[in-house]
Scaffold this motif. Sequence first.
Motif, PDB file in Angstrom:
ATOM      1  N   TYR A  51      29.020  21.697  32.534  1.00 60.75           N
ATOM      2  CA  TYR A  51      29.293  23.107  32.791  1.00 60.75           C
ATOM      3  C   TYR A  51      30.583  23.328  33.570  1.00 60.75           C
ATOM      4  CZ  TYR A  51      29.068  27.851  34.569  1.00 60.75           C
ATOM      5  OH  TYR A  51      29.383  29.149  34.871  1.00 60.75           O
ATOM      6  N   VAL A  52      31.439  24.175  33.033  1.00 63.08           N
ATOM      7  CA  VAL A  52      32.527  24.751  33.839  1.00 63.08           C
ATOM      8  C   VAL A  52      32.546  26.252  33.521  1.00 63.08           C
ATOM      9  CG1 VAL A  52      33.959  22.650  33.829  1.00 63.08           C
ATOM     10  CG2 VAL A  52      34.379  24.415  32.125  1.00 63.08           C
ATOM     11  N   PRO A  53      33.005  27.069  34.457  1.00 61.49           N
ATOM     12  CA  PRO A  53      33.032  28.515  34.201  1.00 61.49           C
ATOM     13  C   PRO A  53      34.196  28.866  33.272  1.00 61.49           C
ATOM     14  CG  PRO A  53      33.842  28.048  36.411  1.00 61.49           C
ATOM     15  CD  PRO A  53      33.450  26.736  35.823  1.00 61.49           C
ATOM     16  N   ARG A  54      33.969  28.749  31.983  1.00 58.79           N
ATOM     17  CA  ARG A  54      35.049  28.961  31.008  1.00 58.79           C
ATOM     18  C   ARG A  54      35.549  30.396  31.028  1.00 58.79           C
ATOM     19  NH1 ARG A  54      32.377  27.436  25.714  1.00 58.79           N
ATOM     20  NH2 ARG A  54      30.537  28.114  26.865  1.00 58.79           N
ATOM     21  N   GLU A  55      34.706  31.299  31.507  1.00 58.84           N
ATOM     22  CA  GLU A  55      35.111  32.708  31.563  1.00 58.84           C
ATOM     23  C   GLU A  55      36.394  32.890  32.380  1.00 58.84           C
ATOM     24  OE1 GLU A  55      32.180  31.446  32.144  1.00 58.84           O
ATOM     25  OE2 GLU A  55      30.640  32.567  31.060  1.00 58.84           O
ATOM     26  N   SER A  60      42.224  34.309  32.263  1.00 56.14           N
ATOM     27  CA  SER A  60      43.625  34.113  32.623  1.00 56.14           C
ATOM     28  C   SER A  60      44.479  33.921  31.374  1.00 56.14           C
ATOM     29  CB  SER A  60      43.763  32.900  33.542  1.00 56.14           C
ATOM     30  OG  SER A  60      43.471  31.737  32.811  1.00 56.14           O
ATOM     31  N   GLY A  61      43.865  34.113  30.220  1.00 60.60           N
ATOM     32  CA  GLY A  61      44.618  34.007  28.968  1.00 60.60           C
ATOM     33  C   GLY A  61      44.812  32.586  28.497  1.00 60.60           C
ATOM     34  N   MET A  62      44.152  31.644  29.133  1.00 63.21           N
ATOM     35  CA  MET A  62      44.308  30.243  28.710  1.00 63.21           C
ATOM     36  C   MET A  62      43.137  29.856  27.791  1.00 63.21           C
ATOM     37  SD  MET A  62      45.842  28.380  32.131  1.00 63.21           S
ATOM     38  CE  MET A  62      44.457  28.618  33.225  1.00 63.21           C
ATOM     39  N   LEU A  63      43.316  28.757  27.107  1.00 61.29           N
ATOM     40  CA  LEU A  63      42.276  28.283  26.191  1.00 61.29           C
ATOM     41  C   LEU A  63      41.475  27.184  26.890  1.00 61.29           C
ATOM     42  CD1 LEU A  63      41.136  28.302  23.234  1.00 61.29           C
ATOM     43  CD2 LEU A  63      42.753  26.462  22.735  1.00 61.29           C
ATOM     44  N   ASP A 172      42.039  39.932  37.085  1.00 62.84           N
ATOM     45  CA  ASP A 172      41.353  41.026  37.779  1.00 62.84           C
ATOM     46  C   ASP A 172      39.905  41.104  37.301  1.00 62.84           C
ATOM     47  OD1 ASP A 172      41.238  42.573  35.465  1.00 62.84           O
ATOM     48  OD2 ASP A 172      43.183  43.511  35.873  1.00 62.84           O
ATOM     49  N   ASP A 173      39.139  41.909  38.029  1.00 62.90           N
ATOM     50  CA  ASP A 173      37.698  41.963  37.757  1.00 62.90           C
ATOM     51  C   ASP A 173      37.398  42.435  36.338  1.00 62.90           C
ATOM     52  OD1 ASP A 173      37.240  41.007  40.231  1.00 62.90           O
ATOM     53  OD2 ASP A 173      36.338  42.835  41.053  1.00 62.90           O
ATOM     54  N   ASP A 174      38.201  43.409  35.869  1.00 61.85           N
ATOM     55  CA  ASP A 174      37.940  43.923  34.517  1.00 61.85           C
ATOM     56  C   ASP A 174      38.142  42.830  33.475  1.00 61.85           C
ATOM     57  OD1 ASP A 174      37.179  46.409  35.273  1.00 61.85           O
ATOM     58  OD2 ASP A 174      39.207  47.276  35.146  1.00 61.85           O
ATOM     59  N   ALA A 175      39.217  42.091  33.649  1.00 58.31           N
ATOM     60  CA  ALA A 175      39.495  41.017  32.690  1.00 58.31           C
ATOM     61  C   ALA A 175      38.366  39.988  32.719  1.00 58.31           C
ATOM     62  CB  ALA A 175      40.822  40.350  33.021  1.00 58.31           C
ATOM     63  N   LEU A 176      37.918  39.692  33.911  1.00 60.36           N
ATOM     64  CA  LEU A 176      36.855  38.688  34.020  1.00 60.36           C
ATOM     65  C   LEU A 176      35.555  39.200  33.407  1.00 60.36           C
ATOM     66  CD1 LEU A 176      35.987  35.930  34.907  1.00 60.36           C
ATOM     67  CD2 LEU A 176      35.780  36.744  37.241  1.00 60.36           C
ATOM     68  N   ARG A 177      35.262  40.472  33.645  1.00 64.39           N
ATOM     69  CA  ARG A 177      34.045  41.037  33.022  1.00 64.39           C
ATOM     70  C   ARG A 177      34.154  40.995  31.499  1.00 64.39           C
ATOM     71  NH1 ARG A 177      33.443  44.475  37.910  1.00 64.39           N
ATOM     72  NH2 ARG A 177      35.252  45.653  37.209  1.00 64.39           N
ATOM     73  N   ALA A 178      35.355  41.270  31.009  1.00 66.50           N
ATOM     74  CA  ALA A 178      35.545  41.239  29.549  1.00 66.50           C
ATOM     75  C   ALA A 178      35.332  39.813  29.023  1.00 66.50           C
ATOM     76  CB  ALA A 178      36.942  41.742  29.198  1.00 66.50           C
ATOM     77  N   SER A 179      35.832  38.836  29.756  1.00 69.05           N
ATOM     78  CA  SER A 179      35.645  37.438  29.320  1.00 69.05           C
ATOM     79  C   SER A 179      34.181  37.034  29.388  1.00 69.05           C
ATOM     80  CB  SER A 179      36.479  36.495  30.183  1.00 69.05           C
ATOM     81  OG  SER A 179      37.842  36.791  30.006  1.00 69.05           O
ATOM     82  N   ILE A 180      33.507  37.521  30.393  1.00 70.08           N
ATOM     83  CA  ILE A 180      32.066  37.236  30.488  1.00 70.08           C
ATOM     84  C   ILE A 180      31.373  37.782  29.241  1.00 70.08           C
ATOM     85  CG2 ILE A 180      29.934  37.852  31.720  1.00 70.08           C
ATOM     86  CD1 ILE A 180      31.539  37.621  34.356  1.00 70.08           C
ATOM     87  N   ALA A 181      31.774  38.993  28.841  1.00 70.78           N
ATOM     88  CA  ALA A 181      31.150  39.599  27.650  1.00 70.78           C
ATOM     89  C   ALA A 181      31.429  38.749  26.409  1.00 70.78           C
ATOM     90  CB  ALA A 181      31.665  41.020  27.460  1.00 70.78           C
ATOM     91  N   PRO A 296      32.184  40.406  39.216  1.00 71.17           N
ATOM     92  CA  PRO A 296      31.997  39.376  38.182  1.00 71.17           C
ATOM     93  C   PRO A 296      31.772  37.964  38.746  1.00 71.17           C
ATOM     94  CG  PRO A 296      34.301  40.110  38.252  1.00 71.17           C
ATOM     95  CD  PRO A 296      33.529  40.993  39.194  1.00 71.17           C
ATOM     96  N   LEU A 297      32.350  37.672  39.900  1.00 70.25           N
ATOM     97  CA  LEU A 297      32.096  36.339  40.465  1.00 70.25           C
ATOM     98  C   LEU A 297      30.643  36.228  40.909  1.00 70.25           C
ATOM     99  CD1 LEU A 297      35.207  35.245  42.585  1.00 70.25           C
ATOM    100  CD2 LEU A 297      34.658  34.679  40.226  1.00 70.25           C
ATOM    101  N   ASP A 298      30.147  37.302  41.519  1.00 70.98           N
ATOM    102  CA  ASP A 298      28.727  37.296  41.894  1.00 70.98           C
ATOM    103  C   ASP A 298      27.848  37.121  40.663  1.00 70.98           C
ATOM    104  OD1 ASP A 298      29.227  37.542  44.559  1.00 70.98           O
ATOM    105  OD2 ASP A 298      28.809  39.693  44.687  1.00 70.98           O
ATOM    106  N   ALA A 299      28.287  37.736  39.578  1.00 78.16           N
ATOM    107  CA  ALA A 299      27.500  37.628  38.344  1.00 78.16           C
ATOM    108  C   ALA A 299      27.467  36.179  37.857  1.00 78.16           C
ATOM    109  CB  ALA A 299      28.096  38.534  37.272  1.00 78.16           C
TER     110      ALA A 299
END
Lengths: 398, 424
Positions: A51-55, A60-63, A172-181, A296-299
């Motif tokens: 496990y790594v947090p791929r989100e 950050s736009g990386m693969l 930012d938080d929005d970007a991270l939430r979007a990646s989580i989705a 999103p980090l708490d999530a």
Amino acid sequence: MDVQRGAGDVVTLDDLMTQARSLSEDIDFTAVTQWKARAEGRKAIGHMPTYVPRELIHASGMLSVGITGGGDRLEIIRGDAYFQSYICRIPRSTIELALSHRLDVLDGMLFPSICDVIRNLSGMWSMIFPDRYVHYVDVPQNFDVAVGGKFWRRELETLRTDFARLSGVAIDDDALRASIAVYNENRHVIRDLYRARSERPWIFPMSEVYYILRAGNVLPPEEHTAMLREYLVLAPGESDRRDQDRSRVVLAGMFCEQPPHGLVLTLERAGCYVVDDDFLLGLRWLQDDVTTTGDPLDALVDAYLNHSAMSASRYAPDGDRGRWLIDSVARNRAEGVIFAAPSFCDPALLDQPMLVTALDRKGIPHTEFKYAEDTGQFAVIREQAGTFSDSIRLWSEA
Amino acid sequence: MSAVRKEDSMLLQKQMMSDHYDRLASAHDEGRKVVYTFVPGNLNELVRSFGLLPVLPEINALQSGLRKKSGEYIAEAEKNGHSEDVCTYVKCDIGMLKKGNIGPTGTQLPKPDLLLLSYTGCFTFLKWFELLREEYGDVPVAMLHVPYQANGRIEPHQRDYVVQQMRTEVIPKLEQVSGRAYDEDRLREMLRLSARAEDDLVWTLESAKRTPSPIDAYFGGVHYIGPIFSAFRGTQGAVDYYTALRAEVQERLDAGQGPVTPEGPMGTEKYRLVVEGPPNWTSFREFWKMFYDEGAVFVASTYTKVGGLYDRGFRHDPDHPLETLADYCLGCYTNLGLPTRVDLLEQYINDYNADGFLVNSVKSCNSFSVGQLMMLRQLEERTGVPGVFIENDLVDPRYFSAANIKNRIESYLQMLDQKRGKAA
Ligand code: SF4
Ligand code: SF4
């Protein structure tokens, strides 16, 4: 049966499997090189199982690129000079990939805390490649949100800062939430696939699922999700796939070094339907959707603490080591368990006696063997799995 | 005189051990509770501050090796479904348990009342105590996850995490098992005693900087770390032991004498070696003899740092009791990133004026062994000092191939001679 991919592109199951197979077998990581070439300044971060947090990488736009060794297609030339013979194969083939410049396409590498081998490999990596980004991802073994959660949040913050620096993109938080989705969706479709396979394993054989999942190592999650969806549509369209009354088994022990494809084929030929497994567990480590509202980090912390898959490397505070396996057998109406663990894998092999005890208590049949990612001889395994499969079928009929 | 003094510290240690095992044997009858825990990152002072008695399964395993019992115990564990591939300490312990749990002094070990899983520097610890938890039924477990020092430095949030776990997980469970409240003053008092013993241990280990070295820091070193790495850190007994040991070593130093081997004082010191990795226990004396017969003495070792890196300045600090325990856990040798381990060995080779170094790679221990081939090459490159790589195991006699190892050592030492000849 076929599906249409935008712009009139029609895809058949054969096409899809050819694509998935070549992605999962490509030890040159061509797909990653191509992805990077598609836009200026793109970067890729590799990670070992599990496990790594791929989100965070995605945001950050990386693969994120899953590195699961060199499989059975890589000749080890230099890797053996780095590891004693009694150490599993994945670190030596991973070093070989790196020394043969196949991993030069990666701009960083993450080593999750799964075992002492991967842990020490992180140190070797930083000595071999002093100029590359290397990070040991220490996941908590304390599941109290105020203790382990606080620690894990701090680790995630470090990764967030590091990835922002590497990519030049603040997360930012929005970007991270979007990646989580995006990853929620990916995990969701993988769960769909596992459910569908459990229902009708003759439609979704493990020998195909293997490639479809493994392609997720190198594809962006959105593309991988699309591939999974196509597979879920295409496979049922094959008219020759019928229930052949094989035995239903759960495979356990393959969460890190991956078995060769030939091994999976062998199990099928020996009369087994694989109805659940811990293959590439990292892809579906978080077993429930991660919240996309709030911090999103708490999530991510909450998901890790409360919705992680069980695996040998994770402490089981309640002491019920075998429960996930018993549950899986029940949920998937499996008739037996095959323990297939990499040779010299301390976590899997030390876990096994506890799982065996749990199965024995419930009278669930099991068998076990070891493999290496480059095992090429399957006669013994075929014999053993065949006997096992026959015996459990007789058992269930009796 | 020195022979008498030598016996003083040896006898003292033996007595401490046998008293401890006697106390363990009668612990439950006398209403005392027992905590099993591991050597690296052990919280001995904390455990004892509650009046609890520690049991260290690694010590039992190595003692089983020394007493030639481990082969039988490992076979027993393998018969019970444990893989031949995994750490033999675990199998030795499980086998011993299956065969009646008779400890090193011949008395029976009590069941644990608590498994204190100090998860420091080794992933196998987790599986080991999970296995014991199953073997013993519903024994409570206190998990203390100690983060890895990948970058070789303790980050404040790592320390906080460990301290918080002590407060929320470890101490409440120790209170529950012992029926006593946490007594910080008592803990401080014990930590003060720890620091005193640690001073004398470091002095002893560093005496090997002198030529000839008065100690063998590996084969002798494993005895010297005995009390402090096991059940006695933080006790007056440990302070007394290290005072006695220091006096003995001082005497050998004053007399210009080398180490004492099982066959008496060692002959002329011909080679000064540094060593990485744990020793083999099943053929311990035979292995040592291969070196002392040739005049090779170990002047520094990393194995003697698995239970604390005191020679780099760490001391238990009574003024910050939980923080100091956290730092201790974080700083044990196998919890350090590989680059830090290489740096440490490089310093040893330089500071102790070594002619060579041995990597004793044990099959059991991925924590130690993974990366050692690379460490060997790095050290040779950085120091110009040649190393030798040997493979065997801790307690599995099947992996100690005496003739091969002896050959290897002899030709290595010959090579060092030739190198010297060329340099001269
Ligand atoms: S296969 Fe097992 S021992 Fe090897 S790296 Fe993976 S988890 Fe560790
Ligand atoms: S792997 Fe090494 S450190 Fe861990 S229990 Fe075994 S011998 Fe000890």
